[in-house]
Design an enzyme around this catalytic site. Structure first.
Site, PDB file in Angstrom:
ATOM      1  N   LYS A 154       7.430  -1.093   4.089  1.00 41.06           N
ATOM      2  CA  LYS A 154       7.716  -0.113   5.157  1.00 41.06           C
ATOM      3  C   LYS A 154       6.748  -0.258   6.339  1.00 41.06           C
ATOM      4  O   LYS A 154       7.098   0.051   7.467  1.00 41.06           O
ATOM      5  CB  LYS A 154       7.618   1.308   4.581  1.00 41.06           C
TER       6      LYS A 154
ATOM      7  N   HIS B  19       3.766  -3.192  -8.269  1.00 44.90           N
ATOM      8  CA  HIS B  19       4.429  -3.906  -7.173  1.00 44.90           C
ATOM      9  C   HIS B  19       3.731  -5.234  -6.923  1.00 44.90           C
ATOM     10  O   HIS B  19       2.509  -5.279  -6.793  1.00 44.90           O
ATOM     11  CB  HIS B  19       4.469  -3.055  -5.891  1.00 44.90           C
TER      12      HIS B  19
HETATM   13  P1  AMP Z   1      -0.962  -1.972  -1.750  1.00 45.42           P
HETATM   14  O1  AMP Z   1      -1.593  -1.216  -0.615  1.00 45.42           O
HETATM   15  O2  AMP Z   1      -1.560  -3.313  -2.013  1.00 45.42           O
HETATM   16  O3  AMP Z   1      -0.876  -1.122  -3.003  1.00 45.42           O
HETATM   17  O4  AMP Z   1       0.522  -2.278  -1.331  1.00 45.42           O
HETATM   18  C1  AMP Z   1       1.468  -1.261  -1.173  1.00 45.42           C
HETATM   19  C2  AMP Z   1       2.347  -1.620  -0.011  1.00 45.42           C
HETATM   20  O5  AMP Z   1       3.454  -0.737  -0.014  1.00 45.42           O
HETATM   21  C3  AMP Z   1       1.656  -1.483   1.308  1.00 45.42           C
HETATM   22  O6  AMP Z   1       1.694  -2.719   1.997  1.00 45.42           O
HETATM   23  C4  AMP Z   1       2.448  -0.423   2.049  1.00 45.42           C
HETATM   24  O7  AMP Z   1       2.616  -0.750   3.408  1.00 45.42           O
HETATM   25  C5  AMP Z   1       3.774  -0.449   1.318  1.00 45.42           C
HETATM   26  N1  AMP Z   1       4.492   0.822   1.353  1.00 45.42           N
HETATM   27  C6  AMP Z   1       3.967   2.064   1.436  1.00 45.42           C
HETATM   28  N2  AMP Z   1       4.960   2.985   1.429  1.00 45.42           N
HETATM   29  C7  AMP Z   1       6.127   2.307   1.324  1.00 45.42           C
HETATM   30  C8  AMP Z   1       7.513   2.682   1.276  1.00 45.42           C
HETATM   31  N3  AMP Z   1       7.915   3.963   1.336  1.00 45.42           N
HETATM   32  N4  AMP Z   1       8.432   1.703   1.140  1.00 45.42           N
HETATM   33  C9  AMP Z   1       8.058   0.397   1.105  1.00 45.42           C
HETATM   34  N5  AMP Z   1       6.785  -0.012   1.178  1.00 45.42           N
HETATM   35  C10 AMP Z   1       5.821   0.925   1.282  1.00 45.42           C
END
Ligand code: AMP
Length: 368
Positions: free
Chosen positions: A154, A216
């Protein structure tokens, strides 16, 4: 954090590692891992050895991603940006040389808006929204087998940054399972941007740079001609071993933080991936144990050519948060000031401060 909170955390992490060890293919390699764990958690090691079943069942192979996946990701990315569902902020890049390595630093002010993780030990923890339980339809790409969905990030700084999330909640503090590794390999095949290869990464544990607690694995395109730390580490040669892998993990000789790299063979089987991951994880756990770390935090990165793991001792240094991409040579700065800090301090010093010191050759036991 109080002593009892530390112990509680250690128990959770032990359970996650036990779950990891009990996967059929990983049990084949559990001797490596239990050896790495034994001194830290003797009871866990004994339990894991006694549960080892070298004739475990096979996992279901994942169906390959459709050939149209690269088109899908490009069109979904544009439509999500147009709809305002995806925040893409262009960044500037600066290459900072460090010996024979180059760290590419992206300066992206949008990082300042990234959600801050809620720590377990916060005094009044609030229920944290999990964005991956019901992914936004505009960001949804496709399912991968029964267990995973692929979604766009996102808050993208790199175009076509996508995530492989488990459909049901699984903790980000758990190591990658054999199915996770299989899913990672499937995603790495996609040619989402010409002239690029995909970099997969997984930030595991509270000091790894992760902001979301739902499992993830992330993917970003990286230019083919950009040599990352593991590419250069492998160019120094790989020690030969007599085990099933045939090679011992290697490290870049000029890098102070502990890290472990193995090449990935062409068309690897799930066993090939699991063996390599287990071997790298065993060394990572040994390093965490030998340096008295109470929490299991590490970064995983992978391309079609190699797998990399690095144990972590700190989330950030001088205000610069570092995740797996930073540890392989792609640092992120929230401002020009942070870029200056990285240039003045040196990227190898910044990464060394958030990693753990290498165990010297003399201290290392090369029996696994
Ligand atoms: P991390 O910070 O390594 O845990 O990665 C999590 C990722 O998820 C980050 O890059 C965020 O930008 C992304 N993220 C946060 N909220 C969402 C969302 N609602 N949908 C998709 N990605 C997201």
């Amino acid at each position: 954090m109080s002593k009892s909170q530390h112990i509680g955390k250690a128990v959770v992490e032990e359970n996650l590692i036990t779950g990891f060890l009990n996967q059929p293919r990983i049990e084949l390699h559990c001797m490596l891992l239990t050896r790495a764990l034994t001194k830290q958690t003797p009871q866990l090691a004994t339990k894991s050895i006694s549960r080892a079943n070298c004739f475990g069942s096979s996992i279901k192979m994942l169906p390959p991603l459709s050939d149209t996946f690269p088109d899908l990701i490009r069109s979904k990315f544009s439509s999500a940006v147009d709809a305002g569902s995806l925040t893409f902020t262009p960044s500037t890049e600066k290459d900072v040389p460090a010996g024979d390595l180059i760290f590419r630093v992206r300066v992206a002010p949008s990082l300042a808006q990234k959600p801050v993780p809620t720590r377990e030990h916060d005094e009044a923890p609030k229920a944290k929204f999990n964005p991956f339980l019901n992914p936004e339809p505009d960001l949804f790409l496709c399912d991968l087998g029964d267990r995973y969905s692929l979604i766009l990030n996102k808050f993208s700084i790199v175009p076509y940054h996508f995530l492989c999330i488990t459909k049901k909640f699984e903790p980000q503090r758990a190591p990658l399972s054999e199915e996770d590794l299989s899913a990672t390999w499937e995603c790495l095949q996609a040619n989402v941007k010409s002239g690029s290869r995909l970099l997969a990464f997984y930030n595991c544990g509270e000091l790894s740079g992760a902001s979301q607690e739902h499992k993830h694995i992330q993917f970003i395109p990286v230019p083919h001609d950009l040599k990352l730390l593991p590419d250069i580490a492998l160019s120094y040669g790989i020690p030969v071993s007599k085990d099933a892998i045939g090679q011992f993990p290697t490290s870049h000789p000029g890098v102070a933080f502990a890290h472990f790299v193995l090449p990935v063979p062409k068309n690897p089987s799930t066993d090939d991936l699991v063996m390599r991951f287990s071997s790298l994880l065993a060394r990572t756990l040994t390093t965490l144990r030998e340096q008295g770390q109470r929490t299991i935090s590490f970064n995983f990165a992978m391309t079609k050519d190699w797998m990399f793991l690095a144990p972590r001792g700190q989330e950030s240094y001088g205000g610069v948060s570092v995740n797996a991409t930073g540890m392989v040579g792609l640092l992120l700065a929230k401002s020009e000031e942070q870029l200056d800090f990285i240039k003045n301090t040196g990227p190898l010093e910044v990464t060394a401060r958030v990693g753990l010191p290498r165990i010297t050759e003399d201290e290392q036991q090369h029996d696994y």
